[in-house]
Design a protein around this motif. Sequence first.
Motif, mmCIF file in Angstrom:
data_model
loop_
_atom_site.group_PDB
_atom_site.id
_atom_site.type_symbol
_atom_site.label_atom_id
_atom_site.label_comp_id
_atom_site.label_asym_id
_atom_site.label_seq_id
_atom_site.Cartn_x
_atom_site.Cartn_y
_atom_site.Cartn_z
ATOM 1 N N ARG A 67 0.853 -1.188 0.000
ATOM 2 C CA ARG A 67 0.000 0.000 0.000
ATOM 3 C C ARG A 67 0.888 1.236 0.000
ATOM 4 N NH1 ARG A 67 -4.618 1.744 4.491
ATOM 5 N NH2 ARG A 67 -4.978 3.843 3.635
ATOM 6 N N TRP A 68 0.741 2.068 -1.012
ATOM 7 C CA TRP A 68 1.563 3.262 -1.202
ATOM 8 C C TRP A 68 0.852 4.434 -0.524
ATOM 9 C CZ3 TRP A 68 2.588 5.692 -6.690
ATOM 10 C CH2 TRP A 68 3.546 6.709 -6.573
ATOM 11 N N VAL A 69 0.938 4.478 0.774
ATOM 12 C CA VAL A 69 0.193 5.476 1.556
ATOM 13 C C VAL A 69 0.594 6.898 1.166
ATOM 14 C CG1 VAL A 69 -0.302 6.319 3.880
ATOM 15 C CG2 VAL A 69 -0.067 3.860 3.469
ATOM 16 N N ASP A 70 1.884 7.136 0.968
ATOM 17 C CA ASP A 70 2.352 8.485 0.650
ATOM 18 C C ASP A 70 1.836 8.974 -0.703
ATOM 19 O OD1 ASP A 70 3.713 8.509 3.019
ATOM 20 O OD2 ASP A 70 5.676 8.051 2.153
ATOM 21 N N GLY A 71 1.383 8.045 -1.532
ATOM 22 C CA GLY A 71 0.881 8.445 -2.848
ATOM 23 C C GLY A 71 -0.618 8.606 -2.920
ATOM 24 N N ALA A 74 -2.020 12.287 -3.595
ATOM 25 C CA ALA A 74 -1.906 12.690 -4.992
ATOM 26 C C ALA A 74 -2.935 11.964 -5.845
ATOM 27 C CB ALA A 74 -0.496 12.402 -5.507
ATOM 28 N N ALA A 75 -3.154 10.674 -5.571
ATOM 29 C CA ALA A 75 -4.132 9.904 -6.345
ATOM 30 C C ALA A 75 -5.535 10.477 -6.148
ATOM 31 C CB ALA A 75 -4.093 8.436 -5.920
ATOM 32 N N ALA A 76 -5.871 10.857 -4.907
ATOM 33 C CA ALA A 76 -7.193 11.435 -4.632
ATOM 34 C C ALA A 76 -7.339 12.805 -5.285
ATOM 35 C CB ALA A 76 -7.397 11.546 -3.118
ATOM 36 N N SER A 77 -6.276 13.608 -5.260
ATOM 37 C CA SER A 77 -6.328 14.927 -5.891
ATOM 38 C C SER A 77 -6.520 14.804 -7.391
ATOM 39 C CB SER A 77 -5.032 15.700 -5.597
ATOM 40 O OG SER A 77 -4.916 15.969 -4.206
ATOM 41 N N GLN A 78 -5.886 13.791 -7.993
ATOM 42 C CA GLN A 78 -6.063 13.561 -9.427
ATOM 43 C C GLN A 78 -7.497 13.135 -9.731
ATOM 44 O OE1 GLN A 78 -2.978 10.690 -10.160
ATOM 45 N NE2 GLN A 78 -1.347 12.183 -9.840
ATOM 46 N N CYS A 157 -4.351 4.187 -3.927
ATOM 47 C CA CYS A 157 -5.740 4.317 -4.359
ATOM 48 C C CYS A 157 -6.312 5.628 -3.824
ATOM 49 C CB CYS A 157 -6.567 3.143 -3.859
ATOM 50 S SG CYS A 157 -5.989 1.526 -4.443
ATOM 51 N N GLY A 158 -6.912 6.409 -4.700
ATOM 52 C CA GLY A 158 -7.478 7.699 -4.299
ATOM 53 C C GLY A 158 -8.927 7.825 -4.726
ATOM 54 N N PHE A 159 -9.707 8.599 -3.953
ATOM 55 C CA PHE A 159 -11.147 8.735 -4.210
ATOM 56 C C PHE A 159 -11.567 10.197 -4.101
ATOM 57 C CE2 PHE A 159 -10.146 4.768 -2.086
ATOM 58 C CZ PHE A 159 -10.701 3.818 -2.937
ATOM 59 N N ALA A 160 -12.573 10.558 -4.891
ATOM 60 C CA ALA A 160 -13.151 11.899 -4.810
ATOM 61 C C ALA A 160 -14.619 11.822 -5.199
ATOM 62 C CB ALA A 160 -12.413 12.866 -5.736
ATOM 63 N N THR A 170 -9.070 6.410 -8.461
ATOM 64 C CA THR A 170 -7.851 6.160 -9.224
ATOM 65 C C THR A 170 -7.002 5.108 -8.524
ATOM 66 O OG1 THR A 170 -6.662 7.928 -8.092
ATOM 67 C CG2 THR A 170 -7.756 8.492 -10.156
ATOM 68 N N GLN A 171 -6.250 4.377 -9.330
ATOM 69 C CA GLN A 171 -5.257 3.428 -8.836
ATOM 70 C C GLN A 171 -3.942 3.759 -9.521
ATOM 71 O OE1 GLN A 171 -6.911 -0.285 -10.140
ATOM 72 N NE2 GLN A 171 -8.505 -0.347 -8.572
ATOM 73 N N ASN A 172 -2.975 4.260 -8.781
ATOM 74 C CA ASN A 172 -1.649 4.572 -9.324
ATOM 75 C C ASN A 172 -0.675 3.474 -8.911
ATOM 76 O OD1 ASN A 172 -2.593 6.915 -10.451
ATOM 77 N ND2 ASN A 172 -1.769 8.267 -8.883
ATOM 78 N N LEU A 173 -0.175 2.734 -9.890
ATOM 79 C CA LEU A 173 0.764 1.645 -9.632
ATOM 80 C C LEU A 173 2.156 2.049 -10.084
ATOM 81 C CD1 LEU A 173 -2.093 0.378 -10.972
ATOM 82 C CD2 LEU A 173 -1.034 -1.724 -10.177
#
Length: 323
Positions: A67-71, A74-78, A157-160, A170-173
């Motif tokens: 899990r890329w917590v630090d990312g 950014a994923a949620a903002s995108q 993983c980010g959500f908005a 989004t899912q940034n891998l």
Amino acid sequence: MPGIFAPHCRNIAASITIAALLPAWAAPALAQTAQRNAVLVDTNASQLCVDTINSYRARLQLQPLARWVDGESAAASQALADSRSGVPHGAIVAFEQTPQGRNASISQNECPGYPGTATQVVTQCTAQMWAEGPGSDYQKHGHYLNLSNPAATKVACGFATAADGTLWATQNLTPYSAPLDPTHSRQEDLDDDNSRPVAAKFCFDSINSYRSSAGLPAYQEWPEGEQCASRQAALYARSGAPDLDKDACLAGRASGQSVCASSAGTLKGTVADCLKNGWNEGPGADFQAHGDYLNMSSRQYTSAACGFARGADGSVQTVQLYK
């Protein structure tokens, strides 16, 4: 009638790949109290996202993603920026134009405008992505290719929530690694007369490249050993194991064998990862820990051959034989 939704994915330049999808069924209105037109912080959904992806990767015996917590921010903002513009991957495309973005190595899957809770969207959208299955056409199989990328090590993983109450995810891998052989699909046909010889030669040349780096003489080609290696790979792919002493190509000969567990990817990509891992075992007396390296670097053996087989799940099994 229910709306049709599907995810989106895409490659940006040579470093960032992105994909987006829309759900296949219309769910009830957004079942959460999160503020609309805002980033949605949902720790449970973020963890579920990682766990769900890893459950699919396990089917191909791929390493789980961290899990890329630090990312995640950014994923949620995108996701939020894309929900406002209505353009999937718009934010990451803009990011790619920055100095940081040009040096990034990210693949992105996106679920735009989904109804339902974040956990519902994660489950449904990821299932749709995986259902695309293997193939060489990124427009049709991009989500699956991103999720099954053996080079990836972590995901954010980010959500908005959009102004209309739907959810963007989004899912940034990272890191992203394109298939070494773009002319074939990730699960290419192992009976293709063109793909198998090319991969076998690539395997043989790669072994000798590693040997050369250590000042060792090159192995000789062993054409008849390729059929033997493929036979053995087929047995391993069926969860069996060959009796090496009874195999005609090895009978009465001093021989060595290296086996790579089933893997997703092109034949050449699978071979490259297999040999890299084998060579990285390094020298040592314990064959269980260093056997692949010892086979690759042997001064006793003079010849090598590579074989391949497909498992029931479509993944690739590889075997290298030495004599």
